[in-house]
Design a protein around this motif. Structure first.
Motif, PDB file in Angstrom:
ATOM      1  N   ARG A  36      55.192 -26.594  42.660  1.00 61.56           N
ATOM      2  CA  ARG A  36      55.931 -26.098  43.819  1.00 61.56           C
ATOM      3  C   ARG A  36      56.506 -27.272  44.602  1.00 61.56           C
ATOM      4  NH1 ARG A  36      53.202 -27.529  48.182  1.00 61.56           N
ATOM      5  NH2 ARG A  36      50.922 -27.652  48.160  1.00 61.56           N
ATOM      6  N   MET A  37      57.462 -26.997  45.477  1.00 65.13           N
ATOM      7  CA  MET A  37      58.062 -28.032  46.300  1.00 65.13           C
ATOM      8  C   MET A  37      57.071 -28.479  47.378  1.00 65.13           C
ATOM      9  SD  MET A  37      61.888 -28.021  47.919  1.00 65.13           S
ATOM     10  CE  MET A  37      61.569 -26.661  49.042  1.00 65.13           C
ATOM     11  N   SER A  38      57.013 -29.763  47.629  1.00 64.39           N
ATOM     12  CA  SER A  38      56.064 -30.312  48.601  1.00 64.39           C
ATOM     13  C   SER A  38      56.412 -29.876  50.019  1.00 64.39           C
ATOM     14  CB  SER A  38      56.056 -31.838  48.533  1.00 64.39           C
ATOM     15  OG  SER A  38      55.657 -32.277  47.260  1.00 64.39           O
ATOM     16  N   LEU A  39      55.377 -29.658  50.834  1.00 62.18           N
ATOM     17  CA  LEU A  39      55.550 -29.302  52.232  1.00 62.18           C
ATOM     18  C   LEU A  39      55.847 -30.556  53.060  1.00 62.18           C
ATOM     19  CD1 LEU A  39      52.516 -26.844  52.575  1.00 62.18           C
ATOM     20  CD2 LEU A  39      54.907 -26.273  52.061  1.00 62.18           C
ATOM     21  N   SER A  40      56.328 -30.360  54.269  1.00 63.03           N
ATOM     22  CA  SER A  40      56.688 -31.489  55.140  1.00 63.03           C
ATOM     23  C   SER A  40      55.499 -32.409  55.388  1.00 63.03           C
ATOM     24  CB  SER A  40      57.229 -30.965  56.476  1.00 63.03           C
ATOM     25  OG  SER A  40      58.407 -30.227  56.292  1.00 63.03           O
ATOM     26  N   ALA A  41      54.337 -31.842  55.633  1.00 61.56           N
ATOM     27  CA  ALA A  41      53.145 -32.657  55.889  1.00 61.56           C
ATOM     28  C   ALA A  41      52.780 -33.486  54.662  1.00 61.56           C
ATOM     29  CB  ALA A  41      51.979 -31.757  56.291  1.00 61.56           C
ATOM     30  N   GLU A  42      52.949 -32.908  53.473  1.00 58.87           N
ATOM     31  CA  GLU A  42      52.639 -33.633  52.236  1.00 58.87           C
ATOM     32  C   GLU A  42      53.619 -34.783  52.021  1.00 58.87           C
ATOM     33  OE1 GLU A  42      50.757 -29.930  49.644  1.00 58.87           O
ATOM     34  OE2 GLU A  42      52.919 -30.242  49.687  1.00 58.87           O
ATOM     35  N   LYS A  43      54.884 -34.562  52.379  1.00 55.46           N
ATOM     36  CA  LYS A  43      55.874 -35.631  52.226  1.00 55.46           C
ATOM     37  C   LYS A  43      55.621 -36.758  53.217  1.00 55.46           C
ATOM     38  CE  LYS A  43      59.682 -33.052  52.285  1.00 55.46           C
ATOM     39  NZ  LYS A  43      61.120 -32.714  52.111  1.00 55.46           N
ATOM     40  N   GLU A  44      55.174 -36.424  54.412  1.00 51.65           N
ATOM     41  CA  GLU A  44      54.834 -37.460  55.391  1.00 51.65           C
ATOM     42  C   GLU A  44      53.678 -38.316  54.894  1.00 51.65           C
ATOM     43  OE1 GLU A  44      54.071 -35.445  59.009  1.00 51.65           O
ATOM     44  OE2 GLU A  44      56.172 -34.882  59.368  1.00 51.65           O
ATOM     45  N   GLU A  49      51.708 -43.372  52.271  1.00 49.38           N
ATOM     46  CA  GLU A  49      50.986 -43.888  51.118  1.00 49.38           C
ATOM     47  C   GLU A  49      51.822 -44.888  50.328  1.00 49.38           C
ATOM     48  OE1 GLU A  49      49.554 -42.181  46.754  1.00 49.38           O
ATOM     49  OE2 GLU A  49      49.662 -40.813  48.477  1.00 49.38           O
ATOM     50  N   LEU A  50      53.109 -44.612  50.136  1.00 43.46           N
ATOM     51  CA  LEU A  50      53.973 -45.447  49.308  1.00 43.46           C
ATOM     52  C   LEU A  50      54.805 -46.441  50.114  1.00 43.46           C
ATOM     53  CD1 LEU A  50      55.299 -42.715  46.829  1.00 43.46           C
ATOM     54  CD2 LEU A  50      53.412 -44.322  46.484  1.00 43.46           C
ATOM     55  N   SER A  51      54.697 -46.390  51.455  1.00 44.30           N
ATOM     56  CA  SER A  51      55.497 -47.249  52.338  1.00 44.30           C
ATOM     57  C   SER A  51      56.983 -47.092  52.049  1.00 44.30           C
ATOM     58  CB  SER A  51      55.079 -48.724  52.170  1.00 44.30           C
ATOM     59  OG  SER A  51      53.740 -48.904  52.522  1.00 44.30           O
ATOM     60  N   ILE A  52      57.410 -45.853  51.935  1.00 46.99           N
ATOM     61  CA  ILE A  52      58.815 -45.541  51.714  1.00 46.99           C
ATOM     62  C   ILE A  52      59.329 -44.811  52.947  1.00 46.99           C
ATOM     63  CG2 ILE A  52      58.375 -43.309  50.576  1.00 46.99           C
ATOM     64  CD1 ILE A  52      60.708 -43.982  48.683  1.00 46.99           C
ATOM     65  N   LYS A  53      60.586 -45.067  53.309  1.00 45.82           N
ATOM     66  CA  LYS A  53      61.100 -44.541  54.569  1.00 45.82           C
ATOM     67  C   LYS A  53      61.374 -43.054  54.531  1.00 45.82           C
ATOM     68  CE  LYS A  53      63.040 -48.823  56.391  1.00 45.82           C
ATOM     69  NZ  LYS A  53      62.520 -49.707  55.335  1.00 45.82           N
ATOM     70  N   THR A  54      61.693 -42.516  53.370  1.00 42.55           N
ATOM     71  CA  THR A  54      61.943 -41.085  53.273  1.00 42.55           C
ATOM     72  C   THR A  54      61.656 -40.587  51.870  1.00 42.55           C
ATOM     73  OG1 THR A  54      63.566 -39.338  53.682  1.00 42.55           O
ATOM     74  CG2 THR A  54      64.377 -41.333  52.641  1.00 42.55           C
ATOM     75  N   VAL A  55      61.328 -39.318  51.762  1.00 42.71           N
ATOM     76  CA  VAL A  55      61.053 -38.648  50.487  1.00 42.71           C
ATOM     77  C   VAL A  55      62.203 -37.684  50.229  1.00 42.71           C
ATOM     78  CG1 VAL A  55      59.469 -37.039  49.326  1.00 42.71           C
ATOM     79  CG2 VAL A  55      58.562 -38.898  50.726  1.00 42.71           C
ATOM     80  N   PRO A  56      62.621 -37.493  48.983  1.00 43.66           N
ATOM     81  CA  PRO A  56      63.707 -36.555  48.699  1.00 43.66           C
ATOM     82  C   PRO A  56      63.470 -35.186  49.322  1.00 43.66           C
ATOM     83  CG  PRO A  56      63.145 -37.790  46.724  1.00 43.66           C
ATOM     84  CD  PRO A  56      62.130 -38.154  47.757  1.00 43.66           C
ATOM     85  N   GLU A  57      64.587 -34.530  49.696  1.00 43.99           N
ATOM     86  CA  GLU A  57      64.497 -33.236  50.377  1.00 43.99           C
ATOM     87  C   GLU A  57      63.681 -32.232  49.565  1.00 43.99           C
ATOM     88  OE1 GLU A  57      68.631 -32.462  50.610  1.00 43.99           O
ATOM     89  OE2 GLU A  57      68.851 -33.299  52.617  1.00 43.99           O
TER      90      GLU A  57
END
Length: 210
Positions: A36-44, A49-57
């Motif tokens: 399933r598509m990740s939720l907003s909290a999971e993307k945060e 965790e990965l020190s990345i500025k944003t996760v794909p929509e």
């Protein structure tokens, strides 16, 4: 992206498992899982965790495709190749702060990011004026951040899966059997897995799938 399929002359050796999400055939095992598509909290959590500025929509964090070769004698896995959403995003994160360098400096950058140098970041028209305006704003409010200019907004990377074996050069004479590869055998198993998709702030679309 690439399609995962098994194409053989006969169906007798093919075993389809997990409601069509995996199969076994002549010592090969393929697992294709669409999550399933990740939720907003999971993307945060992933950003931290990965020190990345944003996760794909649209990010499917547990999506993966795994190809394994199983030894007929021992039943152990002797070779594996995996494509996974989290691994691909981690590869994107390594290019978050890749500087724009040329010549010999590229070798040092390649070592730092753990692979080949991917080149300068992708920019759109108008980005230079936006950058200058942003820098001036940060000076005005005294929050200039060193190295914070570049964000890997296109999710560029050189991710090509995780393989359990080191690549080797083919021996002379061991060419692909082109006639066999182009033979019109039926597809016995097919799966298409989406790892992530992003509309790049309406500047296009980025898609990673297997």
């Amino acid at each position: 992206g690439a399609s995962v399929c098994v194409r053989m002359a006969g169906r007798g050796d093919l075993v389809v498992l997990n409601e069509g999400r995996s199969c076994e055939c002549r010592g090969w095992r393929i697992k294709a899982e669409q999550s399933r598509m990740s939720l907003s909290a999971e993307k945060e959590e992933l950003e931290e965790e990965l020190s990345i500025k944003t996760v794909p929509e649209m990010f499917f964090s547990n999506s993966h495709v795994l190809l394994e070769r199983v030894s007929p004698e021992t039943g152990n896995v002797v070779f594996s190749l995996q494509f996974a959403a989290r691994e691909h995003l981690a590869a994107c994160a390594r290019f978050e702060h890749v500087p724009e360098v040329e010549g010999e400096a590229q070798e040092a950058v390649a070592v730092a990011v753990g692979g080949e140098f991917a080149g300068p970041p992708v920019r759109v028209s108008g980005s230079e004026s936006w950058r200058r305006a942003r820098e001036q704003h940060m000076v005005d409010v005294d929050i200039r951040e060193v190295g914070a200019e570049f964000r890997n907004w296109t999710f560029s990377s050189e991710y090509c899966g995780t393989c359990s074996a080191e690549p080797v050069d083919a021996e002379p004479g061991n060419d692909f059997d082109v006639a066999r590869l182009t033979r019109s055998d039926p597809f016995l198993f097919f799966s298409a897995v989406n790892l992530f998709t992003d509309e790049l702030n309406d500047f296009g679309e980025c898609h990673s799938g297997v």
